[in-house]
Design a protein around this motif. Structure first.
Motif, PDB file in Angstrom:
ATOM      1  N   SER A  87       0.831  -1.210   0.000  1.00  0.00           N
ATOM      2  CA  SER A  87       0.000   0.000   0.000  1.00  0.00           C
ATOM      3  C   SER A  87       0.866   1.262   0.000  1.00  0.00           C
ATOM      4  N   LYS A  88       1.974   1.212   0.798  1.00  0.00           N
ATOM      5  CA  LYS A  88       2.875   2.367   0.803  1.00  0.00           C
ATOM      6  C   LYS A  88       3.491   2.588  -0.577  1.00  0.00           C
ATOM      7  N   GLU A  89       3.897   1.483  -1.237  1.00  0.00           N
ATOM      8  CA  GLU A  89       4.470   1.621  -2.572  1.00  0.00           C
ATOM      9  C   GLU A  89       3.456   2.188  -3.562  1.00  0.00           C
ATOM     10  N   VAL A  90       2.196   1.688  -3.463  1.00  0.00           N
ATOM     11  CA  VAL A  90       1.154   2.196  -4.366  1.00  0.00           C
ATOM     12  C   VAL A  90       0.913   3.683  -4.127  1.00  0.00           C
ATOM     13  N   LEU A  91       0.875   4.076  -2.825  1.00  0.00           N
ATOM     14  CA  LEU A  91       0.678   5.495  -2.519  1.00  0.00           C
ATOM     15  C   LEU A  91       1.844   6.345  -3.030  1.00  0.00           C
ATOM     16  N   SER A  92       3.074   5.794  -2.869  1.00  0.00           N
ATOM     17  CA  SER A  92       4.231   6.544  -3.371  1.00  0.00           C
ATOM     18  C   SER A  92       4.168   6.694  -4.891  1.00  0.00           C
ATOM     19  N   LEU A  93       3.751   5.588  -5.579  1.00  0.00           N
ATOM     20  CA  LEU A  93       3.621   5.680  -7.038  1.00  0.00           C
ATOM     21  C   LEU A  93       2.549   6.693  -7.434  1.00  0.00           C
ATOM     22  N   LYS A  94       1.420   6.669  -6.679  1.00  0.00           N
ATOM     23  CA  LYS A  94       0.376   7.655  -6.982  1.00  0.00           C
ATOM     24  C   LYS A  94       0.895   9.080  -6.775  1.00  0.00           C
ATOM     25  N   ASP A  95       1.645   9.276  -5.672  1.00  0.00           N
ATOM     26  CA  ASP A  95       2.208  10.612  -5.439  1.00  0.00           C
ATOM     27  C   ASP A  95       3.157  11.025  -6.552  1.00  0.00           C
ATOM     28  N   GLU A  96       4.015  10.068  -6.979  1.00  0.00           N
ATOM     29  CA  GLU A  96       4.943  10.385  -8.071  1.00  0.00           C
ATOM     30  C   GLU A  96       4.189  10.728  -9.353  1.00  0.00           C
ATOM     31  N   LYS A  97       3.111   9.929  -9.627  1.00  0.00           N
ATOM     32  CA  LYS A  97       2.338  10.213 -10.841  1.00  0.00           C
ATOM     33  C   LYS A  97       1.650  11.571 -10.751  1.00  0.00           C
ATOM     34  N   ASN A  98       1.126  11.866  -9.558  1.00  0.00           N
ATOM     35  CA  ASN A  98       0.496  13.176  -9.396  1.00  0.00           C
ATOM     36  C   ASN A  98       1.512  14.304  -9.576  1.00  0.00           C
ATOM     37  N   LYS A  99       2.725  14.098  -8.995  1.00  0.00           N
ATOM     38  CA  LYS A  99       3.764  15.107  -9.170  1.00  0.00           C
ATOM     39  C   LYS A  99       4.124  15.278 -10.642  1.00  0.00           C
ATOM     40  N   GLN A 100       4.286  14.126 -11.333  1.00  0.00           N
ATOM     41  CA  GLN A 100       4.616  14.199 -12.762  1.00  0.00           C
ATOM     42  C   GLN A 100       3.520  14.902 -13.555  1.00  0.00           C
ATOM     43  N   PHE A 101       2.258  14.557 -13.192  1.00  0.00           N
ATOM     44  CA  PHE A 101       1.159  15.196 -13.902  1.00  0.00           C
ATOM     45  C   PHE A 101       1.144  16.705 -13.647  1.00  0.00           C
ATOM     46  N   MET A 102       1.411  17.086 -12.372  1.00  0.00           N
ATOM     47  CA  MET A 102       1.443  18.518 -12.064  1.00  0.00           C
ATOM     48  C   MET A 102       2.589  19.210 -12.794  1.00  0.00           C
ATOM     49  N   ASP A 103       3.757  18.512 -12.839  1.00  0.00           N
ATOM     50  CA  ASP A 103       4.890  19.087 -13.591  1.00  0.00           C
ATOM     51  C   ASP A 103       4.536  19.257 -15.062  1.00  0.00           C
ATOM     52  N   PHE A 104       3.856  18.219 -15.587  1.00  0.00           N
ATOM     53  CA  PHE A 104       3.472  18.274 -16.999  1.00  0.00           C
ATOM     54  C   PHE A 104       2.494  19.428 -17.237  1.00  0.00           C
ATOM     55  N   LEU A 110       6.949  -2.336 -15.166  1.00  0.00           N
ATOM     56  CA  LEU A 110       6.359  -1.975 -16.458  1.00  0.00           C
ATOM     57  C   LEU A 110       5.703  -0.593 -16.399  1.00  0.00           C
ATOM     58  N   MET A 111       5.054  -0.300 -15.250  1.00  0.00           N
ATOM     59  CA  MET A 111       4.430   1.014 -15.103  1.00  0.00           C
ATOM     60  C   MET A 111       5.480   2.127 -15.133  1.00  0.00           C
ATOM     61  N   THR A 112       6.590   1.868 -14.436  1.00  0.00           N
ATOM     62  CA  THR A 112       7.655   2.878 -14.457  1.00  0.00           C
ATOM     63  C   THR A 112       8.210   3.064 -15.869  1.00  0.00           C
ATOM     64  N   GLU A 113       8.374   1.950 -16.615  1.00  0.00           N
ATOM     65  CA  GLU A 113       8.849   2.064 -18.002  1.00  0.00           C
ATOM     66  C   GLU A 113       7.870   2.867 -18.860  1.00  0.00           C
ATOM     67  N   SER A 114       6.560   2.565 -18.692  1.00  0.00           N
ATOM     68  CA  SER A 114       5.565   3.319 -19.461  1.00  0.00           C
ATOM     69  C   SER A 114       5.599   4.804 -19.092  1.00  0.00           C
ATOM     70  N   ARG A 115       5.828   5.088 -17.776  1.00  0.00           N
ATOM     71  CA  ARG A 115       5.926   6.485 -17.356  1.00  0.00           C
ATOM     72  C   ARG A 115       7.128   7.163 -18.030  1.00  0.00           C
ATOM     73  N   ASP A 116       8.280   6.448 -18.073  1.00  0.00           N
ATOM     74  CA  ASP A 116       9.469   7.011 -18.743  1.00  0.00           C
ATOM     75  C   ASP A 116       9.198   7.256 -20.219  1.00  0.00           C
ATOM     76  N   GLU A 117       8.478   6.293 -20.867  1.00  0.00           N
ATOM     77  CA  GLU A 117       8.150   6.482 -22.285  1.00  0.00           C
ATOM     78  C   GLU A 117       7.273   7.722 -22.483  1.00  0.00           C
ATOM     79  N   ALA A 118       6.287   7.891 -21.584  1.00  0.00           N
ATOM     80  CA  ALA A 118       5.420   9.070 -21.706  1.00  0.00           C
ATOM     81  C   ALA A 118       6.236  10.362 -21.552  1.00  0.00           C
TER      82      ALA A 118
END
Length: 672
Positions: free
Chosen positions: A247-264, A513-521
């Motif tokens: 759950s902590k890893e999922v929350l961290s990934l969600k936070d990273e995705k939110n940060k990336q989305f905000m940066d984008f 795989l999710m991290t790879e897809s994030r790098d590709e995006a």
């Protein structure tokens, strides 16, 4: 603690009694907040008990209270425990060696129902088990308590009925971890009741039953149940830790995705600001060009008067027009190239989306295959359980057949004994009628009967030996079956652990795989940024050559608007894909929870089967012990009959000899 002593003296004075010096001395010795008050081996009066009960209400400055071997009366115990019912600080209470009875047991039951702070309770060397009603109140209080963790009931004269009430209380208790029942009178029935309650109680870790006449097999079963409870707690803690980590890893990934989305989004906002700035600059440039055009128009009007005189200037102007047309064609070709590049990029992005969909479909097919494998394993386990049940039923039938055969053989032996008794009575009557004439015949008949009895006794002993061998074989078969069942349990546990490890590895691969897809995006976004920068540079270059190309500028602005719309649509698509992937992950998590519930249900079924198997073994062993006791009784009866027959034969022989000596033939033979 000094204030506590002053309050105690004040309450004793108010009650008209002098405070006990021993209690005051102990209060002075144990000074300090939240300490331990040890009044062991001190004879406390009723007034002292009443004062202590009043002082112990609420938040008293004590964490442990020792009242062992104080010789407390029933009323004193009631007053003390009534004060402790509302106490919130005492954690440990020691009442050993006070000969507590029915009233004390009722007060203890009330304490357990109302107190929410006591973790340890010592009741060694009391008489709680002698009074059934009081002990039932105590067990009801233990059933309602959810705080107590350690309970000591050694040497309390608890019988099998008290053990049954304790077992009922333990089935509903969810906090007790240690229970000491040594040196009581629980016996076989009480041990079975406690063993049955361990199937529903999953918190008890330590249970002491020494000195209670409980069979060793029940003690072993209790130890196995307690070990299973400990293993279950360890497995649950490990699983909870793994769930927390995931759950902590999922929350961290969600936070990273939110940060990336905000940066984008920040980058998009910056691009929009840059575009607005470029539009302003282009508008200013257009206004400047418009002014320059107006000046050129004025110059052209001034030159129209000189057209007739300047044909060379016209030729030059025609050449300039041709050059401008060539420049326009070149610009059109460049625009076409840019459009083709955008089309290729869109096709590549579509192909990447199709590849992602294919990967997700492949993951779904793998998950469905794993579900099918797990279902097949569940079916195999159910088949094994059915086979074990059939084997148990066959063993029960064999035992019933053996018991029936033993009963038939015992009936036949009894009938033979009765027939022999009848024959012996008839022979005695014949001996009394004939006496002198058939002395020799009687002796021969007695010898023959003794030989036949010896032969029959030997045959019965051989039958008994064969039955004991059969019983030993049945026991060995039952032990082997139990060992096989335990091995199967161990295999199932190992398989479950391996499956959990495989699932964790699968989740880690999905995260990778999710991290790879994030790098590709991110790479795609960077490429798009570069393309936008190139387009802006080209637009700047074109603005330099836009002396008479206002229409082209409008077309380029329209193209830029369409590109921005396409970017917005692509961003929305990327957001939708990320949301779909998150939904797939949540669905897989729910599926894993369902599989864990199925595994827990299978473990429960296996526990139930093992418990049924153990109960059947216990019943069989009890029947075997009964049969052995019956055999011993029959052997004792046979030995008693043999002794009676030998005594009767000796009596008959003495009587015959006395009769022969007393007859005239005996006197005549003696004279000769």
């Amino acid at each position: 603690m000094e204030q506590f002593g002053h309050d105690y003296a004040r309450l004793c004075a108010a009650a008209g009694a002098a405070p006990q010096e021993a209690v005051l001395r102990r209060l002075r010795e144990h000074g300090g907040a939240r300490g331990r008050l040890d009044l062991a081996a001190q004879s406390l009066s009723l007034q002292t008990c009443s004062a202590l009960g009043q002082l112990l209400r609420g938040a008293a400055p004590l964490a442990a209270l020792a009242l062992g071997d104080c010789g407390l009366s029933e009323e004193g115990v009631r007053l003390l425990l009534h004060g402790l019912c509302s106490n919130t600080t005492v954690i440990s209470l020691d009442l050993k060696g006070n000969n507590l009875r029915s009233m004390g047991a009722e007060a203890l039951g009330k304490l357990l129902r109302q107190n929410k702070s006591i973790r340890s309770l010592t009741l060694e060397w009391n008489s709680l088990g002698m009074w059934e009603e009081g002990f039932s109140f105590f067990c009801q209080g233990l059933r309602a308590n959810n705080v107590l963790q350690r309970l000591d009931l050694r040497n309390n004269q608890i019988n099998h009925q008290g053990a049954g009430e304790l077992a009922v209380a333990l089935t509903h208790n969810t906090s007790l971890q240690e229970l000491d029942l040594r040196w009581n009178s629980i016996g076989l029935l009480g041990g079975r009741a406690l063993l049955s309650c361990l199937h529903s109680n999953k918190t008890l870790k330590r249970l002491e039953l020494a000195g209670n006449n409980v069979p060793s097999d029940i003690l072993k079963a209790v130890e196995q149940a307690l070990d299973h409870n400990q293993d279950r707690e360890v497995i649950l803690s490990e699983a909870q830790n793994q769930v927390n980590i995931l759950s902590k890893e999922v929350l961290s990934l969600k936070d990273e995705k939110n940060k990336q989305f905000m940066d984008f989004m920040d980058t998009v906002d910056k691009q929009k600001e840059e575009r607005a700035r470029s539009e302003k600059m282009s508008a200013a440039r257009v206004s400047q060009l418009q002014e320059a055009l107006d000046e050129q128009y004025s110059i052209m009007n001034s030159l129209k008067t000189k057209l007739q005189m300047t044909e060379a200037a016209l030729a030059l102007s025609e050449q300039k027009v041709r050059n401008l047309g060539e420049l326009l064609n070149a610009m059109k070709q460049e625009q076409n190239c840019v459009a083709e590049c955008h089309v290729r990029e869109l096709q590549q992005q579509k192909q990447e989306g199709a590849d992602r969909e294919g990967r997700l479909l492949h993951d779904l097919s793998a998950a469905s295959e794993k579900n099918l494998l797990l279902r097949n394993q569940v079916d195999e386990l159910e088949r094994k359980c059915k086979v074990q049940q059939d084997q148990l039923f066959q063993v029960k039938q064999d035992l019933t057949n053996t018991t029936a055969e033993l009963k038939l053989r015992a009936v036949e032996a009894e009938e033979r004994l009765e027939m022999e008794k009848r024959r012996y009575k008839q022979s005695l009557e014949d001996m009394e009628s004939l006496r002198i004439k058939e002395v020799g015949r009687l002796t021969q008949h007695m010898e023959a009967s003794e030989r036949s009895m010896h032969n029959r006794i030997q045959s019965l002993e051989a039958i008994r030996i064969s039955l004991e061998e059969e019983l030993g074989q049945v026991k060995a078969a039952a032990l082997t079956e139990r060992g096989q069942a335990e091995e199967e349990l161990i295999k199932v546990r190992s398989q479950a652990r391996l499956e959990e490890q495989q699932r964790l590895e699968h989740l880690e691969e999905k995260l990778r795989l999710m991290t790879e897809s994030r790098d590709e995006a991110q790479n795609c976004c960077l490429k798009q940024k570069e393309m936008v920068a190139e387009a802006q540079a080209k637009a700047k270059q074109l603005s330099l050559y836009a002396d008479g190309l206002k229409r082209r500028l409008d077309e380029l602005q329209q193209d830029l608007d369409s590109k921005e719309e396409e970017k917005v649509t692509e961003l929305n698509k990327v957001k939708l894909e990320l949301q779909e992937q998150i939904g797939h992950l949540e669905a897989e998590r729910t599926a894993q929870d369902g599989l864990r519930e199925k595994i827990a249900a299978l473990e429960r079924q296996l526990k139930a089967l093992s418990s049924n198997h153990r109960e059947a073994l216990l019943d069989k062993e009890g029947e075997i012990s009964l049969l052995l006791e019956k055999l011993r009784m029959k052997e004792a009866e046979i030995s008693r009959v043999r002794e009676e027959e030998a005594q009767r034969a000796s009596f008959l022989q003495n009587a015959i000899m006395a009769y022969v000596q007393g007859s005239p033939l005996g006197t005549h033979s003696s004279r000769k």
